[in-house]
Design a protein around this motif. Structure first.
Motif, PDB file in Angstrom:
ATOM      1  N   LYS A 272       0.817  -1.202   0.000  1.00  0.00           N
ATOM      2  CA  LYS A 272       0.000   0.000   0.000  1.00  0.00           C
ATOM      3  C   LYS A 272       0.860   1.266   0.000  1.00  0.00           C
ATOM      4  O   LYS A 272       0.539   2.240  -0.667  1.00  0.00           O
ATOM      5  CB  LYS A 272      -0.901  -0.001   1.244  1.00  0.00           C
ATOM      6  CG  LYS A 272      -2.044   0.975   1.150  1.00  0.00           C
ATOM      7  CD  LYS A 272      -3.066   0.702   2.237  1.00  0.00           C
ATOM      8  CE  LYS A 272      -3.496   2.015   2.836  1.00  0.00           C
ATOM      9  NZ  LYS A 272      -3.580   2.017   4.277  1.00  0.00           N
ATOM     10  N   ASN A 273       1.929   1.238   0.760  1.00  0.00           N
ATOM     11  CA  ASN A 273       2.678   2.472   0.960  1.00  0.00           C
ATOM     12  C   ASN A 273       3.878   2.645   0.037  1.00  0.00           C
ATOM     13  O   ASN A 273       4.304   3.757  -0.221  1.00  0.00           O
ATOM     14  CB  ASN A 273       3.158   2.563   2.406  1.00  0.00           C
ATOM     15  CG  ASN A 273       1.996   2.766   3.352  1.00  0.00           C
ATOM     16  OD1 ASN A 273       1.395   3.816   3.379  1.00  0.00           O
ATOM     17  ND2 ASN A 273       1.663   1.727   4.097  1.00  0.00           N
ATOM     18  N   LEU A 274       4.476   1.554  -0.414  1.00  0.00           N
ATOM     19  CA  LEU A 274       5.732   1.702  -1.159  1.00  0.00           C
ATOM     20  C   LEU A 274       5.634   1.261  -2.613  1.00  0.00           C
ATOM     21  O   LEU A 274       6.387   1.715  -3.461  1.00  0.00           O
ATOM     22  CB  LEU A 274       6.839   0.895  -0.459  1.00  0.00           C
ATOM     23  CG  LEU A 274       7.163   1.367   0.962  1.00  0.00           C
ATOM     24  CD1 LEU A 274       8.240   0.492   1.569  1.00  0.00           C
ATOM     25  CD2 LEU A 274       7.608   2.807   0.955  1.00  0.00           C
ATOM     26  N   PHE A 275       4.740   0.349  -2.918  1.00  0.00           N
ATOM     27  CA  PHE A 275       4.742  -0.195  -4.282  1.00  0.00           C
ATOM     28  C   PHE A 275       3.368  -0.107  -4.919  1.00  0.00           C
ATOM     29  O   PHE A 275       2.972  -0.971  -5.685  1.00  0.00           O
ATOM     30  CB  PHE A 275       5.205  -1.657  -4.252  1.00  0.00           C
ATOM     31  CG  PHE A 275       6.598  -1.805  -3.712  1.00  0.00           C
ATOM     32  CD1 PHE A 275       7.690  -1.477  -4.503  1.00  0.00           C
ATOM     33  CD2 PHE A 275       6.814  -2.246  -2.420  1.00  0.00           C
ATOM     34  CE1 PHE A 275       8.978  -1.603  -4.000  1.00  0.00           C
ATOM     35  CE2 PHE A 275       8.093  -2.369  -1.920  1.00  0.00           C
ATOM     36  CZ  PHE A 275       9.188  -2.047  -2.713  1.00  0.00           C
ATOM     37  N   SER A 276       2.621   0.943  -4.606  1.00  0.00           N
ATOM     38  CA  SER A 276       1.245   0.977  -5.084  1.00  0.00           C
ATOM     39  C   SER A 276       1.144   1.296  -6.577  1.00  0.00           C
ATOM     40  O   SER A 276       0.133   1.056  -7.188  1.00  0.00           O
ATOM     41  CB  SER A 276       0.437   1.991  -4.272  1.00  0.00           C
ATOM     42  OG  SER A 276       1.012   3.260  -4.418  1.00  0.00           O
ATOM     43  N   SER A 277       2.197   1.860  -7.168  1.00  0.00           N
ATOM     44  CA  SER A 277       2.136   2.120  -8.603  1.00  0.00           C
ATOM     45  C   SER A 277       3.555   2.049  -9.149  1.00  0.00           C
ATOM     46  O   SER A 277       4.526   1.944  -8.393  1.00  0.00           O
ATOM     47  CB  SER A 277       1.546   3.504  -8.878  1.00  0.00           C
ATOM     48  OG  SER A 277       2.474   4.482  -8.459  1.00  0.00           O
ATOM     49  N   TRP A 278       3.682   2.137 -10.470  1.00  0.00           N
ATOM     50  CA  TRP A 278       5.020   2.091 -11.076  1.00  0.00           C
ATOM     51  C   TRP A 278       5.893   3.233 -10.582  1.00  0.00           C
ATOM     52  O   TRP A 278       7.028   3.029 -10.179  1.00  0.00           O
ATOM     53  CB  TRP A 278       4.909   2.164 -12.606  1.00  0.00           C
ATOM     54  CG  TRP A 278       4.832   0.794 -13.187  1.00  0.00           C
ATOM     55  CD1 TRP A 278       3.773   0.218 -13.801  1.00  0.00           C
ATOM     56  CD2 TRP A 278       5.885  -0.171 -13.175  1.00  0.00           C
ATOM     57  NE1 TRP A 278       4.069  -1.056 -14.165  1.00  0.00           N
ATOM     58  CE2 TRP A 278       5.381  -1.322 -13.790  1.00  0.00           C
ATOM     59  CE3 TRP A 278       7.193  -0.189 -12.685  1.00  0.00           C
ATOM     60  CZ2 TRP A 278       6.145  -2.476 -13.950  1.00  0.00           C
ATOM     61  CZ3 TRP A 278       7.956  -1.323 -12.838  1.00  0.00           C
ATOM     62  CH2 TRP A 278       7.441  -2.457 -13.468  1.00  0.00           C
ATOM     63  N   SER A 279       5.330   4.429 -10.570  1.00  0.00           N
ATOM     64  CA  SER A 279       6.159   5.572 -10.166  1.00  0.00           C
ATOM     65  C   SER A 279       6.563   5.456  -8.701  1.00  0.00           C
ATOM     66  O   SER A 279       7.704   5.738  -8.340  1.00  0.00           O
ATOM     67  CB  SER A 279       5.406   6.881 -10.412  1.00  0.00           C
ATOM     68  OG  SER A 279       4.149   6.814  -9.794  1.00  0.00           O
ATOM     69  N   ASN A 280       5.626   4.979  -7.885  1.00  0.00           N
ATOM     70  CA  ASN A 280       5.987   4.809  -6.470  1.00  0.00           C
ATOM     71  C   ASN A 280       7.063   3.748  -6.295  1.00  0.00           C
ATOM     72  O   ASN A 280       7.947   3.867  -5.456  1.00  0.00           O
ATOM     73  CB  ASN A 280       4.759   4.417  -5.659  1.00  0.00           C
ATOM     74  CG  ASN A 280       3.947   5.632  -5.271  1.00  0.00           C
ATOM     75  OD1 ASN A 280       4.354   6.758  -5.571  1.00  0.00           O
ATOM     76  ND2 ASN A 280       2.812   5.417  -4.645  1.00  0.00           N
ATOM     77  N   THR A 281       6.989   2.690  -7.103  1.00  0.00           N
ATOM     78  CA  THR A 281       7.997   1.642  -7.008  1.00  0.00           C
ATOM     79  C   THR A 281       9.370   2.205  -7.355  1.00  0.00           C
ATOM     80  O   THR A 281      10.366   1.946  -6.670  1.00  0.00           O
ATOM     81  CB  THR A 281       7.639   0.499  -7.972  1.00  0.00           C
ATOM     82  OG1 THR A 281       6.292   0.117  -7.712  1.00  0.00           O
ATOM     83  CG2 THR A 281       8.570  -0.678  -7.766  1.00  0.00           C
ATOM     84  N   ILE A 282       9.417   3.016  -8.406  1.00  0.00           N
ATOM     85  CA  ILE A 282      10.711   3.597  -8.803  1.00  0.00           C
ATOM     86  C   ILE A 282      11.262   4.490  -7.696  1.00  0.00           C
ATOM     87  O   ILE A 282      12.429   4.402  -7.324  1.00  0.00           O
ATOM     88  CB  ILE A 282      10.555   4.393 -10.120  1.00  0.00           C
ATOM     89  CG1 ILE A 282      10.308   3.418 -11.263  1.00  0.00           C
ATOM     90  CG2 ILE A 282      11.809   5.225 -10.393  1.00  0.00           C
ATOM     91  CD1 ILE A 282       9.955   4.074 -12.572  1.00  0.00           C
ATOM     92  N   LEU A 283      10.380   5.338  -7.122  1.00  0.00           N
ATOM     93  CA  LEU A 283      10.828   6.221  -6.038  1.00  0.00           C
ATOM     94  C   LEU A 283      11.328   5.413  -4.846  1.00  0.00           C
ATOM     95  O   LEU A 283      12.335   5.739  -4.232  1.00  0.00           O
ATOM     96  CB  LEU A 283       9.680   7.133  -5.593  1.00  0.00           C
ATOM     97  CG  LEU A 283       9.350   8.284  -6.534  1.00  0.00           C
ATOM     98  CD1 LEU A 283       8.162   9.072  -5.994  1.00  0.00           C
ATOM     99  CD2 LEU A 283      10.552   9.199  -6.691  1.00  0.00           C
ATOM    100  N   THR A 284      10.617   4.329  -4.540  1.00  0.00           N
ATOM    101  CA  THR A 284      11.024   3.494  -3.412  1.00  0.00           C
ATOM    102  C   THR A 284      12.418   2.916  -3.654  1.00  0.00           C
ATOM    103  O   THR A 284      13.298   2.979  -2.786  1.00  0.00           O
ATOM    104  CB  THR A 284      10.015   2.355  -3.216  1.00  0.00           C
ATOM    105  OG1 THR A 284       8.736   2.923  -2.976  1.00  0.00           O
ATOM    106  CG2 THR A 284      10.421   1.476  -2.047  1.00  0.00           C
ATOM    107  N   LEU A 285      12.605   2.375  -4.859  1.00  0.00           N
ATOM    108  CA  LEU A 285      13.911   1.764  -5.161  1.00  0.00           C
ATOM    109  C   LEU A 285      15.017   2.809  -5.117  1.00  0.00           C
ATOM    110  O   LEU A 285      16.099   2.568  -4.574  1.00  0.00           O
ATOM    111  CB  LEU A 285      13.860   1.088  -6.534  1.00  0.00           C
ATOM    112  CG  LEU A 285      12.920  -0.129  -6.585  1.00  0.00           C
ATOM    113  CD1 LEU A 285      12.850  -0.709  -7.993  1.00  0.00           C
ATOM    114  CD2 LEU A 285      13.380  -1.197  -5.586  1.00  0.00           C
ATOM    115  N   LEU A 286      14.718   3.992  -5.667  1.00  0.00           N
ATOM    116  CA  LEU A 286      15.708   5.074  -5.650  1.00  0.00           C
ATOM    117  C   LEU A 286      16.058   5.440  -4.210  1.00  0.00           C
ATOM    118  O   LEU A 286      17.239   5.586  -3.858  1.00  0.00           O
ATOM    119  CB  LEU A 286      15.114   6.293  -6.366  1.00  0.00           C
ATOM    120  CG  LEU A 286      16.104   7.372  -6.800  1.00  0.00           C
ATOM    121  CD1 LEU A 286      17.018   6.827  -7.886  1.00  0.00           C
ATOM    122  CD2 LEU A 286      15.358   8.605  -7.296  1.00  0.00           C
TER     123      LEU A 286
END
Ligand SMILES: Nc1ncnc2c1ncn2[C@@H]1O[C@H](COP(=O)(O)OP(=O)(O)OP(=O)(O)O)[C@@H](O)[C@H]1O
Ligand SMILES: [Mg+2]
Lengths: 364, 245
Positions: A27-41
């Motif tokens: 819910k908080n870190l991988f909810s969308s593609w852009s969020n996933t990228i930001l999380t990984l970064l």
């Protein structure tokens, strides 16, 4: 009918993937593609900073020894802090008189802990002691008199000085701020005008200017021969500065009070001051606790500005010992240490504010 | 029983800016008398009773409460407020204090009653309005009806000689109105001097010695309940009655 409903409630549990750690991550870190990228970064950045900081601060750091030469080149040299600890904590306060400061720390600590423990009796007395007798006692203990050797304020420094300035600023600015806020809302035009002018003048000037004025210009206006201690001038400056800010914070709380509270208090025959002290202020101060503590934290950090008038507070003295030829090149360690200590104090205040809010919450 | 004059309003006028809110109001209230005030919204009912304990200032005429004329002298205002209890539409309990602390506040700080004694008396009044079991709760934990009864107990604890009620049941759910009215009826039967702004005509019929109808800042009609409902003189009263009955 009833039992059916009950059953169906018991059966439906939230699906595993929406609860627990996995659910939270999703819910908080991988909810969308852009969020996933930001999380990984984010993870990558933390990965490249944290390990190297940890090895600098702990693994490669030097803790034992007493000179610069014993420090490793790669890691932090905490020996620098250790060797200068007396300066950093007490400034130039004479070594044989340090017990005076330490015993006041001890009293403060004991009283503080007593007040923080829930459900103890006589807290009011301990609190009044801290607010009234303790400051008076401190003045005598710190500066001397009554058989104690005089210690001039130019010798005060380090964390001790920071706590003195912040403590005086915090303890005195709140009541002054409350009076200014009441004054500004007063029905008497003169009182209201004077309060407003006072507040706006202090709020309109940066603290650094206030301190410069207190230190350099104030003596020009005084009759010859009359001279205030520089520390006292700085204290007065800090106190009024933060009182002006608090006044506006408190005024916000006063304005949020429903009119009915004033009317109910008046209708039962309470005088203005009793109404304020018993009914209005307890509620409006409670409403603005977060903002009040925010101001306190700001004062605490702003005390570092007294360096510009030649007072060596905690941060100032760390910078100062960094220029000592024996210890050149260790300012990083000094700043990290300063940051950690400041953070501990400010975080403590912030937590206390949250506890206080929870404890005082009686609903609306 | 000799009649004792408690409140006297002579030719009272009040303006809010240009708005003439009280227009030549004359009113006499004797001891133990119960007055009910009704009238359309904005007619000045609240303003009238708020002038009696000087939550509002009148600008012309005189108001005499228990022999003391209301002026700007804050001492005498505070003394009169101690003698005149008020109950508000919105209860106005102090949310940061428990019910017991709400009720003992004025006796302790205005009357200087010793704390233990104030608590005893508070419990007595809380029992009378049947919420003594709620004494240690905070206002937000009570129902509207309970809050209003607590507010009544808070006013009674000062042992006032006059009670003012400003639409005490208007903010309540229908099922709670009765519990508050019952308390007020009990109070009336005990001989309290009361001025009540309300649209509860059942209460007015049962309790009032005199019903006052206000419109546009004036007292249009002042009669016993019987006369008021059966022989209203003014057209405005008739119209008002046809709307609410
Ligand atoms: N503080 C104030 N400032 C300006 N005007 C006001 C103020 N209080 C009341 N008024 C006005 O005075 C008039 C009388 O108000 P009041 O509250 O006495 O009426 P009321 O008869 O109690 O009405 P309601 O039944 O709605 O409570 C209204 O027109 C109102 O808008
Ligand atoms: Mg009204």
């Amino acid at each position: 009918m009833n039992t059916e409903i009950k059953d169906s409630i018991e059966v439906t549990k939230p699906p595993i993937a929406s609860i627990g750690i996995i659910g939270w991550l999703r819910k908080n870190l991988f909810s969308s593609w852009s969020n996933t990228i930001l999380t990984l970064l984010g993870i990558y950045i933390l990965y490249s900073i944290i390990p190297s900081f940890i090895s600098w601060a702990f693994i490669d750091a030097s803790f034992v020894g007493s000179t610069k030469q014993e420090c490793s080149k790669e890691g932090a040299c905490w020996i620098f802090i250790k060797e200068n600890l007396k300066l950093i904590f007490y400034g130039l306060y004479p070594s044989e008189e340090l017990w005076r400061i330490n015993s006041m720390y001890f009293v403060l600590l004991v009283c503080g802990i007593y007040i923080l423990i829930p459900n103890l009796k006589y807290k009011g007395w301990v609190g009044s002691f801290l607010l009234i007798l303790f400051p008076i006692l401190s003045v005598v203990m710190f500066s001397g008199g009554f058989g104690l050797e005089t210690v001039e304020t130019r010798l005060w420094g380090g964390l001790f000085l920071t706590l003195v300035i912040a403590g005086v600023g915090i303890v005195l600015s709140l009541p002054i701020g409350v009076m200014l806020a009441l004054g500004r809302r007063s029905k008497l035009p003169v009182v209201s005008l004077l309060s407003t002018i006072f507040i706006e003048i202090w709020r309109g000037v940066p603290l650094i200017t206030v301190l410069f004025m207190a230190s350099n210009m104030f003596p020009l206006f005084m009759p010859e021969g009359v001279n205030f201690d520089k520390l006292i001038r700085a204290l007065i400056g800090v106190m009024f500065f933060s009182a002006a800010y608090l006044a506006e914070v408190v005024r916000g709380g006063l304005q949020a009070m429903p009119k009915g509270q004033y009317e109910a208090a008046q209708a039962m025959g309470l005088s203005y001051w009793r109404m304020m002290a018993l009914v209005i202020l307890p509620q409006s101060l409670k409403m603005v606790i977060p903002a009040i503590i925010g101001s306190f934290i700001a004062i605490f950090k702003d005390t570092t500005l007294v360096l510009v008038i030649g007072l060596f507070d905690f941060l100032g003295i760390i910078q100062f010992v960094g220029t000592n030829p024996d210890w050149l090149g260790f300012s990083h360690e000094g700043y990290v240490f300063a940051a950690v200590i400041f953070w501990i104090f400010c975080f403590g205040m912030s937590r206390y504010s949250q506890n206080l809010e929870k404890k005082l919450d009686t609903g609306r | 029983m000799t009649t004792e004059l408690m409140i006297e309003m002579n030719n009272v006028h009040k303006w809010f800016g240009d708005l003439h809110v009280l227009n030549d109001v004359n009113l006499k209230v004797n001891k133990s008398e119960k007055i009910v005030i009704c009238g359309p919204s904005g007619s000045g009912k609240s303003t009238l009773i708020r002038c009696i304990n000087r939550l509002e200032e009148h600008q012309r005429g005189e108001i005499i409460v228990e022999g003391t004329e209301l002026t700007n002298d804050s001492r005498s205002i505070e003394r009169i407020r101690g003698e005149v209890g008020m109950v508000f539409q919105q209860f106005n309990l102090f949310p940061h204090l428990s019910i017991l602390d709400n009720v003992t506040l004025a006796p302790i700080w205005v009357r200087k009653t010793p704390k233990a004694q104030a608590i005893d008396k508070a419990m007595e009044y809380l029992k009378r309005v049947q919420i003594d079991d709620q004494a240690y709760k905070y206002p937000s934990q009570l129902s509207g009806g309970q809050q209003q009864r607590a507010a009544i107990a808070r006013a009674l604890c000062m042992e006032p000689r006059i009670m003012l009620f400003d639409e005490p049941t208007s903010a309540l759910d229908p099922e709670m109105i009765k519990e508050v009215l019952d308390v007020m009826v009990g109070l009336a039967e005990g001989g309290m001097t009361m001025i009540v702004v309300t649209h509860e005509m059942g209460f007015a019929k049962e309790v009032a010695d005199k019903i006052i109808f206000m419109d546009e800042g004036q007292i249009v009609e002042a009669k016993s309940p019987d006369d008021f409902f059966n022989n209203p003189e003014s057209e405005r009263t008739k119209m008002f009655l046809s709307q609410i009955l």
